[in-house]
Motif scaffolding. Structure first.
Motif, PDB file in Angstrom:
ATOM      1  N   ARG A   1      35.309  45.515  50.349  1.00  0.00           N
ATOM      2  CA  ARG A   1      35.857  46.618  49.560  1.00  0.00           C
ATOM      3  C   ARG A   1      35.144  46.786  48.219  1.00  0.00           C
ATOM      4  O   ARG A   1      35.496  47.671  47.444  1.00  0.00           O
ATOM      5  CB  ARG A   1      37.349  46.412  49.331  1.00  0.00           C
ATOM      6  CG  ARG A   1      38.095  46.257  50.640  1.00  0.00           C
ATOM      7  CD  ARG A   1      39.457  46.848  50.593  1.00  0.00           C
ATOM      8  NE  ARG A   1      40.104  46.710  51.877  1.00  0.00           N
ATOM      9  CZ  ARG A   1      39.916  47.517  52.909  1.00  0.00           C
ATOM     10  NH1 ARG A   1      39.095  48.522  52.809  1.00  0.00           N
ATOM     11  NH2 ARG A   1      40.544  47.314  54.049  1.00  0.00           N
ATOM     12  N   GLY A   2      34.154  45.925  47.943  1.00  0.00           N
ATOM     13  CA  GLY A   2      33.399  46.034  46.700  1.00  0.00           C
ATOM     14  C   GLY A   2      34.145  45.529  45.477  1.00  0.00           C
ATOM     15  O   GLY A   2      33.836  45.906  44.354  1.00  0.00           O
ATOM     16  N   PHE A   3      35.130  44.651  45.690  1.00  0.00           N
ATOM     17  CA  PHE A   3      35.957  44.161  44.588  1.00  0.00           C
ATOM     18  C   PHE A   3      35.503  42.816  44.022  1.00  0.00           C
ATOM     19  O   PHE A   3      36.023  42.370  43.007  1.00  0.00           O
ATOM     20  CB  PHE A   3      37.418  43.986  45.027  1.00  0.00           C
ATOM     21  CG  PHE A   3      38.098  45.230  45.508  1.00  0.00           C
ATOM     22  CD1 PHE A   3      37.775  46.472  44.993  1.00  0.00           C
ATOM     23  CD2 PHE A   3      39.083  45.147  46.476  1.00  0.00           C
ATOM     24  CE1 PHE A   3      38.421  47.617  45.443  1.00  0.00           C
ATOM     25  CE2 PHE A   3      39.743  46.275  46.931  1.00  0.00           C
ATOM     26  CZ  PHE A   3      39.410  47.511  46.410  1.00  0.00           C
ATOM     27  N   GLU A   4      34.583  42.135  44.687  1.00  0.00           N
ATOM     28  CA  GLU A   4      34.267  40.758  44.319  1.00  0.00           C
ATOM     29  C   GLU A   4      33.845  40.612  42.863  1.00  0.00           C
ATOM     30  O   GLU A   4      34.144  39.618  42.221  1.00  0.00           O
ATOM     31  CB  GLU A   4      33.184  40.191  45.227  1.00  0.00           C
ATOM     32  CG  GLU A   4      32.898  38.736  44.923  1.00  0.00           C
ATOM     33  CD  GLU A   4      31.717  38.198  45.691  1.00  0.00           C
ATOM     34  OE1 GLU A   4      31.770  37.024  46.056  1.00  0.00           O
ATOM     35  OE2 GLU A   4      30.752  38.935  45.912  1.00  0.00           O
ATOM     36  N   LEU A   5      33.163  41.596  42.339  1.00  0.00           N
ATOM     37  CA  LEU A   5      32.657  41.475  40.978  1.00  0.00           C
ATOM     38  C   LEU A   5      33.670  41.891  39.914  1.00  0.00           C
ATOM     39  O   LEU A   5      33.391  41.772  38.733  1.00  0.00           O
ATOM     40  CB  LEU A   5      31.355  42.264  40.824  1.00  0.00           C
ATOM     41  CG  LEU A   5      30.209  41.763  41.715  1.00  0.00           C
ATOM     42  CD1 LEU A   5      28.959  42.599  41.497  1.00  0.00           C
ATOM     43  CD2 LEU A   5      29.917  40.294  41.487  1.00  0.00           C
ATOM     44  N   CYS A   6      34.848  42.378  40.321  1.00  0.00           N
ATOM     45  CA  CYS A   6      35.915  42.626  39.357  1.00  0.00           C
ATOM     46  C   CYS A   6      36.277  41.283  38.739  1.00  0.00           C
ATOM     47  O   CYS A   6      36.461  40.298  39.459  1.00  0.00           O
ATOM     48  CB  CYS A   6      37.149  43.208  40.033  1.00  0.00           C
ATOM     49  SG  CYS A   6      36.930  44.826  40.760  1.00  0.00           S
ATOM     50  N   SER A   7      36.368  41.233  37.424  1.00  0.00           N
ATOM     51  CA  SER A   7      36.573  39.933  36.773  1.00  0.00           C
ATOM     52  C   SER A   7      37.847  39.245  37.237  1.00  0.00           C
ATOM     53  O   SER A   7      37.847  38.038  37.478  1.00  0.00           O
ATOM     54  CB  SER A   7      36.560  40.074  35.251  1.00  0.00           C
ATOM     55  OG  SER A   7      37.630  40.876  34.808  1.00  0.00           O
ATOM     56  N   PHE A   8      38.940  39.986  37.421  1.00  0.00           N
ATOM     57  CA  PHE A   8      40.186  39.316  37.814  1.00  0.00           C
ATOM     58  C   PHE A   8      40.122  38.801  39.243  1.00  0.00           C
ATOM     59  O   PHE A   8      40.733  37.781  39.557  1.00  0.00           O
ATOM     60  CB  PHE A   8      41.419  40.204  37.574  1.00  0.00           C
ATOM     61  CG  PHE A   8      41.388  41.541  38.246  1.00  0.00           C
ATOM     62  CD1 PHE A   8      40.821  42.627  37.604  1.00  0.00           C
ATOM     63  CD2 PHE A   8      41.935  41.720  39.495  1.00  0.00           C
ATOM     64  CE1 PHE A   8      40.790  43.875  38.211  1.00  0.00           C
ATOM     65  CE2 PHE A   8      41.918  42.958  40.104  1.00  0.00           C
ATOM     66  CZ  PHE A   8      41.328  44.035  39.458  1.00  0.00           C
ATOM     67  N   ILE A   9      39.373  39.448  40.115  1.00  0.00           N
ATOM     68  CA  ILE A   9      39.215  38.912  41.476  1.00  0.00           C
ATOM     69  C   ILE A   9      38.245  37.743  41.440  1.00  0.00           C
ATOM     70  O   ILE A   9      38.501  36.696  42.043  1.00  0.00           O
ATOM     71  CB  ILE A   9      38.753  40.002  42.460  1.00  0.00           C
ATOM     72  CG1 ILE A   9      39.889  40.988  42.659  1.00  0.00           C
ATOM     73  CG2 ILE A   9      38.301  39.380  43.777  1.00  0.00           C
ATOM     74  CD1 ILE A   9      39.800  41.907  43.813  1.00  0.00           C
ATOM     75  N   GLY A  10      37.139  37.897  40.733  1.00  0.00           N
ATOM     76  CA  GLY A  10      36.173  36.801  40.611  1.00  0.00           C
ATOM     77  C   GLY A  10      36.806  35.558  40.024  1.00  0.00           C
ATOM     78  O   GLY A  10      36.612  34.445  40.525  1.00  0.00           O
TER      79      GLY A  10
END
Length: 188
Positions: free
Chosen positions: A107-116
């Motif tokens: 979903r392209g979320f991995e680089l979101c700081s809270f997910i990372g």
């Protein structure tokens, strides 16, 4: 629905939140599912949170970045609660964490700081330091949470040289540190 779920939970009416959610399931959107996930985790019911995440998928509800972040928090809390020495629990939790990681990637979320940050924490709690380091290295914007979490993982796993090296790197990059960061470095 989400507002009512939160209201009941805030007033300690967990059963009412749960009943409302299951009775209004056909009206629930991703926000309602995420709210219920959060309520389960905040009430120490991480196993139920993981079950509801699977149910959400079965119902065809697509998770957003907040849903994945909350589910990762549930994985981390589950490992902390059960203890990493319990191989079957940590293995199952790690499997769920990997699935969530793949979902975040797709979903392209991995680089979101809270997910990372939650991925770093989850892998660290599962004892998979190399995976935590890999996610940390991929983060494009390290914040005080990501730095502190990686430092904490190193210290918890007796990797004091790595912790001190990371703190030096953090300091050289001008990153802010808070009381928790300093306590962790003193521990190292």
């Amino acid at each position: 629905v989400s507002t009512l779920l939160c209201m009941y939970a805030e007033f300690g009416q967990f059963t009412e939140s749960e009943n409302l959610f299951w009775n209004c399931l056909h009206h629930c959107d991703v926000v309602s599912w995420t709210t219920m996930l959060t309520i389960y985790i905040e009430n120490g019911l991480e196993h139920k949170a993981m079950e509801i995440y699977n149910k959400m998928y079965a119902e065809g509800v697509i998770p957003n970045e907040w849903t994945i972040a909350v589910a990762l928090q549930g994985c981390s809390a589950l490992v902390k609660k059960e203890g990493i020495s319990c191989v079957s629990v940590s293995r199952t939790t790690l499997d769920i964490g990997h699935i969530l990681h793949i979902e975040a990637l797709q979903r392209g979320f991995e680089l979101c700081s809270f997910i990372g940050n939650n991925l770093v924490t989850m892998y660290g709690n599962c004892g998979h330091i190399h995976d935590a380091e890999s996610v940390f290295a991929m983060l494009t914007n390290h914040n005080s949470v990501s730095w502190t979490e990686m430092l904490s993982i190193y210290v918890e796993h007796c990797k004091t040289k790595e912790a001190l090296k990371l703190y030096r790197q953090m300091h050289e990059q001008g990153a802010d540190s808070d009381e928790r960061t300093l306590l962790i470095v003193i521990k190292a």
